[in-house]
Write a protein that holds these residues in place. Structure first.
Motif, PDB file in Angstrom:
ATOM      1  N   ARG A  25       0.826  -1.208   0.000  1.00  0.00           N
ATOM      2  CA  ARG A  25       0.000   0.000   0.000  1.00  0.00           C
ATOM      3  C   ARG A  25       0.860   1.257   0.000  1.00  0.00           C
ATOM      4  O   ARG A  25       0.573   2.213  -0.715  1.00  0.00           O
ATOM      5  CB  ARG A  25      -0.938   0.006   1.205  1.00  0.00           C
ATOM      6  CG  ARG A  25      -2.199  -0.783   0.961  1.00  0.00           C
ATOM      7  CD  ARG A  25      -3.132  -0.648   2.104  1.00  0.00           C
ATOM      8  NE  ARG A  25      -2.668  -1.599   3.123  1.00  0.00           N
ATOM      9  CZ  ARG A  25      -2.954  -1.550   4.407  1.00  0.00           C
ATOM     10  NH1 ARG A  25      -3.710  -0.596   4.862  1.00  0.00           N
ATOM     11  NH2 ARG A  25      -2.507  -2.453   5.246  1.00  0.00           N
ATOM     12  N   TYR A  29       0.799   4.080  -2.818  1.00  0.00           N
ATOM     13  CA  TYR A  29       0.585   5.497  -2.486  1.00  0.00           C
ATOM     14  C   TYR A  29       1.733   6.363  -2.993  1.00  0.00           C
ATOM     15  O   TYR A  29       1.520   7.447  -3.529  1.00  0.00           O
ATOM     16  CB  TYR A  29       0.420   5.689  -0.973  1.00  0.00           C
ATOM     17  CG  TYR A  29      -0.899   5.230  -0.409  1.00  0.00           C
ATOM     18  CD1 TYR A  29      -2.083   5.397  -1.101  1.00  0.00           C
ATOM     19  CD2 TYR A  29      -0.945   4.643   0.842  1.00  0.00           C
ATOM     20  CE1 TYR A  29      -3.284   4.991  -0.574  1.00  0.00           C
ATOM     21  CE2 TYR A  29      -2.150   4.225   1.392  1.00  0.00           C
ATOM     22  CZ  TYR A  29      -3.320   4.396   0.681  1.00  0.00           C
ATOM     23  OH  TYR A  29      -4.517   3.990   1.213  1.00  0.00           O
ATOM     24  N   LEU A  33       1.421   9.261  -5.804  1.00  0.00           N
ATOM     25  CA  LEU A  33       1.859  10.621  -5.485  1.00  0.00           C
ATOM     26  C   LEU A  33       2.884  11.121  -6.501  1.00  0.00           C
ATOM     27  O   LEU A  33       2.824  12.267  -6.964  1.00  0.00           O
ATOM     28  CB  LEU A  33       2.434  10.664  -4.066  1.00  0.00           C
ATOM     29  CG  LEU A  33       2.696  12.027  -3.477  1.00  0.00           C
ATOM     30  CD1 LEU A  33       1.382  12.794  -3.337  1.00  0.00           C
ATOM     31  CD2 LEU A  33       3.360  11.883  -2.124  1.00  0.00           C
TER      32      LEU A  33
END
Length: 98
Positions: A25, A29, A33
């Motif tokens: 995860r 992420y 980003l």
């Protein structure tokens, strides 16, 4: 309405937590980003000018024009040529042409 939104959040969290580990995860992420940052940079970056002002202001180098054939000045024409030219132009001024 709050209960409905909470149920959606819970279902997303359950499915997300069950399928991926914490490290995966975090990697996802981080990648999201990074991609969002790259997309915003590409969208809002200033357009490069590639020294456009310098290109516009520069003038091409002057080249020497070589004229091999000399032209005769208007005063040096012979009387016969002048008469022929006058006759040619007078035919356009005459009434018979109209």
């Amino acid at each position: 309405m709050k209960k409905y939104i909470q149920r959606i959040k819970d279902s997303i969290n359950k499915s997300w937590n069950n399928k991926t580990s914490k490290t995966k995860r975090l990697i996802i992420y981080g990648l999201l980003l990074a991609y969002m940052g790259l997309a915003l940079y590409v969208i809002f970056m200033p357009a490069p000018d590639y020294r456009y002002e310098e290109y516009v202001r520069s003038e091409p180098p002057a080249t020497n024009l070589i004229i091999e054939e000399e032209t005769a000045p208007a005063d040096s024409l012979s009387d016969e040529k002048i008469r022929e030219m006058e006759e040619f132009f007078n035919q356009f001024n005459s009434e018979s042409y109209e």
